[in-house]
Design an enzyme around this catalytic site. Structure first.
Site, PDB file in Angstrom:
ATOM      1  N   SER A  67       0.828  -1.209   0.000  1.00  0.00           N
ATOM      2  CA  SER A  67       0.000   0.000   0.000  1.00  0.00           C
ATOM      3  C   SER A  67       0.865   1.262   0.000  1.00  0.00           C
ATOM      4  CB  SER A  67      -0.908   0.037   1.223  1.00  0.00           C
ATOM      5  OG  SER A  67      -1.746  -1.086   1.255  1.00  0.00           O
TER       6      SER A  67
HETATM    7  N1  SAH Z   1      -1.191  -4.672   4.173  1.00  0.00           N
HETATM    8  C1  SAH Z   1      -0.448  -4.904   2.949  1.00  0.00           C
HETATM    9  C2  SAH Z   1      -1.225  -4.498   1.716  1.00  0.00           C
HETATM   10  C3  SAH Z   1      -1.656  -5.689   1.050  1.00  0.00           C
HETATM   11  S1  SAH Z   1      -2.611  -5.594  -0.421  1.00  0.00           S
HETATM   12  C4  SAH Z   1       0.893  -4.256   2.971  1.00  0.00           C
HETATM   13  O1  SAH Z   1       1.187  -3.510   3.902  1.00  0.00           O
HETATM   14  O2  SAH Z   1       1.681  -4.515   2.076  1.00  0.00           O
HETATM   15  C5  SAH Z   1      -3.951  -6.642   0.103  1.00  0.00           C
HETATM   16  C6  SAH Z   1      -3.598  -8.068   0.454  1.00  0.00           C
HETATM   17  O3  SAH Z   1      -4.823  -8.716   0.837  1.00  0.00           O
HETATM   18  C7  SAH Z   1      -3.042  -8.899  -0.692  1.00  0.00           C
HETATM   19  O4  SAH Z   1      -1.827  -9.450  -0.314  1.00  0.00           O
HETATM   20  C8  SAH Z   1      -4.100  -9.977  -0.919  1.00  0.00           C
HETATM   21  O5  SAH Z   1      -3.558 -11.223  -1.329  1.00  0.00           O
HETATM   22  C9  SAH Z   1      -4.745 -10.064   0.438  1.00  0.00           C
HETATM   23  N2  SAH Z   1      -6.097 -10.632   0.456  1.00  0.00           N
HETATM   24  C10 SAH Z   1      -7.081 -10.507  -0.465  1.00  0.00           C
HETATM   25  N3  SAH Z   1      -8.195 -11.174  -0.086  1.00  0.00           N
HETATM   26  C11 SAH Z   1      -7.895 -11.741   1.121  1.00  0.00           C
HETATM   27  C12 SAH Z   1      -8.625 -12.572   2.027  1.00  0.00           C
HETATM   28  N4  SAH Z   1      -9.876 -12.967   1.780  1.00  0.00           N
HETATM   29  N5  SAH Z   1      -8.002 -12.963   3.164  1.00  0.00           N
HETATM   30  C13 SAH Z   1      -6.731 -12.579   3.449  1.00  0.00           C
HETATM   31  N6  SAH Z   1      -5.999 -11.807   2.619  1.00  0.00           N
HETATM   32  C14 SAH Z   1      -6.567 -11.401   1.468  1.00  0.00           C
END
Ligand code: SAH
Length: 217
Positions: A67
């Site tokens: 993000s």
């Molecule tokens: N917090 C992260 C941002 C991640 S982007 C950071 O600091 O880098 C969002 C993430 O959510 C992705 O890695 C994606 O694979 C995950 N995601 C999507 N759907 C999900 C679900 N149902 N359960 C857990 N993770 C999920």
């Protein structure tokens, strides 16, 4: 990951990034301090060091993104994290947000549905000596075995507020979640007053990758 080096140059770039995020409106000094403490370039390929300290999201493989620092700071500020808070993060991704939460004194439990990312991030966080507990699973279910939580932060776009989140939240607890089915989502802060009452506040619009239902590899 071969070497994790945090040089004066990296620290300098990070200070500038923190000032940029402050100018964009983040006021909580504890959030800004955490942003200054976590070496964001560790979460990205070494050829992207310059980009690591720009206020932008970036692809991290498996079709996912780290993000934007401003967004991480914004969600963290809304979450009102205090020392000792037990926090559930849904969407571990790179692990960056989880480390920011830990720097603020939280005990962090984070769920990722993408197996490769889960494995990679778990190893990286251990190498960086963070205590974040990373789980492979479907975030829609929350993390019942470790509930209840003081805070829940969702870092993928949720089509709605999944019911387990409220159930796994302590009274007085807070959920920060971007909700929306389209290209953009509204950032919501939901406070659980007691088992029968919640308060919902809406903030700006953001753009997250979608939260997906089933496990994927
Ligand atoms: N917090 C992260 C941002 C991640 S982007 C950071 O600091 O880098 C969002 C993430 O959510 C992705 O890695 C994606 O694979 C995950 N995601 C999507 N759907 C999900 C679900 N149902 N359960 C857990 N993770 C999920």
């Amino acid at each position: 990951m071969t070497s994790l080096t945090d040089s004066y140059r990296h620290k300098g770039m990070r200070k500038k990034l923190v000032e940029e995020v402050r100018e964009k409106g983040i006021k909580d000094e504890r959030v800004l301090e955490a942003l200054e403490a976590v070496p964001r370039h560790f979460f990205m390929d070494s050829s992207f060091v310059e980009i690591a300290y720009q206020d932008k999201p970036f692809p991290i493989g498996s079709g996912q993104t780290i993000s934007q620092p401003y967004t991480v700071a914004y969600q963290t500020e809304l979450l009102r994290v205090e020392r000792g808070c037990k926090v559930l993060e849904v969407g571990t991704g790179s692990g960056y947000q989880a480390c920011i939460l830990e720097e603020m004194g939280a005990r962090v439990f984070s769920v990722e549905r993408h197996y490769n990312l889960y494995k990679k991030t778990k190893a990286l966080l251990a190498e960086m000596n963070y205590k974040v507990k990373v789980f492979y699973g479907d975030g829609y279910q929350g993390l019942p075995a470790f509930a209840p939580f003081d805070r829940i932060v969702v870092t993928a776009a949720a089509p709605y507020l999944p019911k387990p989140f409220l159930e796994q939240l302590k009274p007085g607890g807070i959920i920060v979640i971007p909700v929306g089915k389209g290209d953009t989502q509204v950032m919501k802060r939901i406070t659980k007053i007691d088992d029968a009452h919640t308060e919902e506040e809406h903030f700006g619009f953001f753009r997250f990758v979608p939260m997906l239902g089933s496990k994927a590899r």
